[in-house]
Design a protein around this motif. Structure first.
Motif, PDB file in Angstrom:
ATOM      1  N   ASP A   1       5.986 -74.138   3.816  1.00 57.15           N
ATOM      2  CA  ASP A   1       7.269 -73.324   3.872  1.00 57.15           C
ATOM      3  C   ASP A   1       7.248 -73.149   5.313  1.00 57.15           C
ATOM      4  O   ASP A   1       6.398 -73.337   6.415  1.00 57.15           O
ATOM      5  CB  ASP A   1       6.840 -71.743   3.353  1.00 57.15           C
ATOM      6  CG  ASP A   1       7.924 -70.908   3.489  1.00 57.15           C
ATOM      7  OD1 ASP A   1       9.312 -71.084   3.620  1.00 57.15           O
ATOM      8  OD2 ASP A   1       7.712 -69.546   3.327  1.00 57.15           O
ATOM      9  N   ILE A   2       8.651 -72.781   6.131  1.00 52.86           N
ATOM     10  CA  ILE A   2       8.796 -72.608   7.342  1.00 52.86           C
ATOM     11  C   ILE A   2       8.399 -71.046   8.006  1.00 52.86           C
ATOM     12  O   ILE A   2       7.556 -70.965   8.851  1.00 52.86           O
ATOM     13  CB  ILE A   2      10.347 -72.845   7.852  1.00 52.86           C
ATOM     14  CG1 ILE A   2      10.420 -74.506   7.746  1.00 52.86           C
ATOM     15  CG2 ILE A   2      10.643 -72.383   9.266  1.00 52.86           C
ATOM     16  CD1 ILE A   2      11.677 -75.007   8.072  1.00 52.86           C
ATOM     17  N   VAL A   3       8.694 -70.227   7.052  1.00 61.68           N
ATOM     18  CA  VAL A   3       8.365 -68.806   7.590  1.00 61.68           C
ATOM     19  C   VAL A   3       7.093 -68.397   6.770  1.00 61.68           C
ATOM     20  O   VAL A   3       7.323 -68.034   5.613  1.00 61.68           O
ATOM     21  CB  VAL A   3       9.726 -67.813   7.296  1.00 61.68           C
ATOM     22  CG1 VAL A   3       9.477 -66.322   7.511  1.00 61.68           C
ATOM     23  CG2 VAL A   3      10.808 -68.170   7.871  1.00 61.68           C
ATOM     24  N   MET A   4       6.221 -68.102   7.687  1.00 61.72           N
ATOM     25  CA  MET A   4       4.948 -67.880   7.294  1.00 61.72           C
ATOM     26  C   MET A   4       4.152 -67.034   8.112  1.00 61.72           C
ATOM     27  O   MET A   4       4.431 -67.036   9.336  1.00 61.72           O
ATOM     28  CB  MET A   4       3.975 -69.118   6.697  1.00 61.72           C
ATOM     29  CG  MET A   4       4.406 -69.648   5.628  1.00 61.72           C
ATOM     30  SD  MET A   4       3.129 -71.068   5.258  1.00 61.72           S
ATOM     31  CE  MET A   4       3.315 -72.001   6.185  1.00 61.72           C
TER      32      MET A   4
ATOM     33  N   GLY B   1       0.132 -70.485   7.640  1.00 67.50           N
ATOM     34  CA  GLY B   1       0.146 -71.693   8.793  1.00 67.50           C
ATOM     35  C   GLY B   1      -1.126 -72.140   9.532  1.00 67.50           C
ATOM     36  O   GLY B   1      -1.418 -73.183   9.378  1.00 67.50           O
ATOM     37  N   GLN B   2      -1.832 -71.233   9.712  1.00 66.54           N
ATOM     38  CA  GLN B   2      -3.421 -71.279  10.206  1.00 66.54           C
ATOM     39  C   GLN B   2      -4.104 -71.816   9.179  1.00 66.54           C
ATOM     40  O   GLN B   2      -4.991 -72.890   9.310  1.00 66.54           O
ATOM     41  CB  GLN B   2      -3.839 -70.072  10.868  1.00 66.54           C
ATOM     42  CG  GLN B   2      -5.072 -70.502  11.455  1.00 66.54           C
ATOM     43  CD  GLN B   2      -5.092 -71.578  12.638  1.00 66.54           C
ATOM     44  OE1 GLN B   2      -4.448 -71.358  13.489  1.00 66.54           O
ATOM     45  NE2 GLN B   2      -5.933 -72.547  12.442  1.00 66.54           N
ATOM     46  N   ALA B   3      -4.066 -71.353   7.821  1.00 64.46           N
ATOM     47  CA  ALA B   3      -4.953 -72.005   6.815  1.00 64.46           C
ATOM     48  C   ALA B   3      -4.545 -73.429   6.518  1.00 64.46           C
ATOM     49  O   ALA B   3      -5.350 -74.344   6.014  1.00 64.46           O
ATOM     50  CB  ALA B   3      -4.733 -70.916   5.488  1.00 64.46           C
ATOM     51  N   ALA B   4      -3.244 -73.527   6.635  1.00 67.72           N
ATOM     52  CA  ALA B   4      -2.534 -75.044   6.352  1.00 67.72           C
ATOM     53  C   ALA B   4      -3.315 -75.968   7.299  1.00 67.72           C
ATOM     54  O   ALA B   4      -3.763 -77.023   6.980  1.00 67.72           O
ATOM     55  CB  ALA B   4      -1.025 -75.157   6.437  1.00 67.72           C
ATOM     56  N   VAL B   5      -3.431 -75.638   8.531  1.00 66.37           N
ATOM     57  CA  VAL B   5      -3.845 -76.578   9.469  1.00 66.37           C
ATOM     58  C   VAL B   5      -5.427 -76.634   9.381  1.00 66.37           C
ATOM     59  O   VAL B   5      -5.845 -77.816   9.240  1.00 66.37           O
ATOM     60  CB  VAL B   5      -3.706 -76.002  10.849  1.00 66.37           C
ATOM     61  CG1 VAL B   5      -4.428 -76.875  12.035  1.00 66.37           C
ATOM     62  CG2 VAL B   5      -2.223 -75.888  11.499  1.00 66.37           C
TER      63      VAL B   5
ATOM     64  N   LYS C   1       0.909 -67.924  11.507  1.00 69.41           N
ATOM     65  CA  LYS C   1       1.439 -69.305  12.074  1.00 69.41           C
ATOM     66  C   LYS C   1       2.534 -69.781  11.307  1.00 69.41           C
ATOM     67  O   LYS C   1       2.353 -70.019  10.075  1.00 69.41           O
ATOM     68  CB  LYS C   1       0.292 -70.419  12.453  1.00 69.41           C
ATOM     69  CG  LYS C   1       0.685 -71.817  13.285  1.00 69.41           C
ATOM     70  CD  LYS C   1      -0.544 -72.416  13.546  1.00 69.41           C
ATOM     71  CE  LYS C   1      -1.216 -71.813  14.553  1.00 69.41           C
ATOM     72  NZ  LYS C   1      -2.420 -72.453  15.125  1.00 69.41           N
ATOM     73  N   THR C   2       3.741 -70.116  12.239  1.00 68.63           N
ATOM     74  CA  THR C   2       4.765 -70.539  11.349  1.00 68.63           C
ATOM     75  C   THR C   2       4.528 -72.030  10.768  1.00 68.63           C
ATOM     76  O   THR C   2       3.745 -72.749  11.225  1.00 68.63           O
ATOM     77  CB  THR C   2       6.018 -70.824  12.079  1.00 68.63           C
ATOM     78  OG1 THR C   2       6.036 -71.688  12.876  1.00 68.63           O
ATOM     79  CG2 THR C   2       6.489 -69.188  12.681  1.00 68.63           C
ATOM     80  N   GLY C   3       5.439 -72.426   9.670  1.00 65.06           N
ATOM     81  CA  GLY C   3       5.316 -73.892   9.332  1.00 65.06           C
ATOM     82  C   GLY C   3       5.509 -74.907  10.308  1.00 65.06           C
ATOM     83  O   GLY C   3       4.920 -75.833  10.105  1.00 65.06           O
ATOM     84  N   LEU C   4       6.459 -74.686  11.081  1.00 59.53           N
ATOM     85  CA  LEU C   4       6.821 -75.412  12.188  1.00 59.53           C
ATOM     86  C   LEU C   4       5.743 -75.597  13.204  1.00 59.53           C
ATOM     87  O   LEU C   4       5.395 -76.647  13.672  1.00 59.53           O
ATOM     88  CB  LEU C   4       8.053 -74.991  12.803  1.00 59.53           C
ATOM     89  CG  LEU C   4       9.488 -75.294  12.043  1.00 59.53           C
ATOM     90  CD1 LEU C   4      10.547 -74.637  12.901  1.00 59.53           C
ATOM     91  CD2 LEU C   4       9.609 -76.582  11.779  1.00 59.53           C
TER      92      LEU C   4
END
Length: 126
Positions: free
Chosen positions: A57-60, A39-43, A63-66
């Motif tokens: 994905d939600i569960v990562m 999630g952090q890499a996504a942001v 940092k979660t997907g949410l």
């Protein structure tokens, strides 16, 4: 906007899930697909690459997907983020939609479902 012109990011800690989705997207004509593992890499990647569409994905880990969805929407309220999860509880779907998710996709997904999301996006972009 043509599919080949879209920049798409896949955020999932599962190598197999990323590969399946990437193969599907490339098979449908998408040329630019970025992969991240948490999630952090996504942001961080969203802020540097500005993808047109994110499958997350939600569960990562990290940092979660949410949590990442919330940060991405705060950064860019018009971001298109499709939440992807094998745990499609009503609570997760509701939370994701309230947080600004563009759509919600349950694993395992089909090529048809991905094509529908891409069609919806390209109609809204033109």
């Amino acid at each position: 906007m043509k599919l080949k012109d879209l920049k798409i990011m896949i955020a999932d800690d599962s190598v197999l899930a990323r590969k399946k989705l990437k193969d599907c997207l490339i098979g449908l004509g998408c040329a630019s697909v970025i992969e991240v593992v948490d999630g952090q890499a996504a942001v961080d990647t969203f802020k540097s690459e500005f993808p047109d569409l994110v499958f997350m994905d939600i569960v990562m880990p990290t940092k979660t997907g949410l949590e990442a969805l919330t940060e991405i929407i705060e950064y860019n309220p018009s971001a298109k983020v499709v939440m992807v999860s094998s745990t499609g509880t009503k609570g997760n779907i509701t939370t994701a939609v309230k947080a600004g998710a563009y759509d919600f996709l349950l694993k395992p997904f089909t090529t048809y479902q991905i094509k529908e999301i891409l069609s919806k996006l390209s109609e809204g972009v033109e």
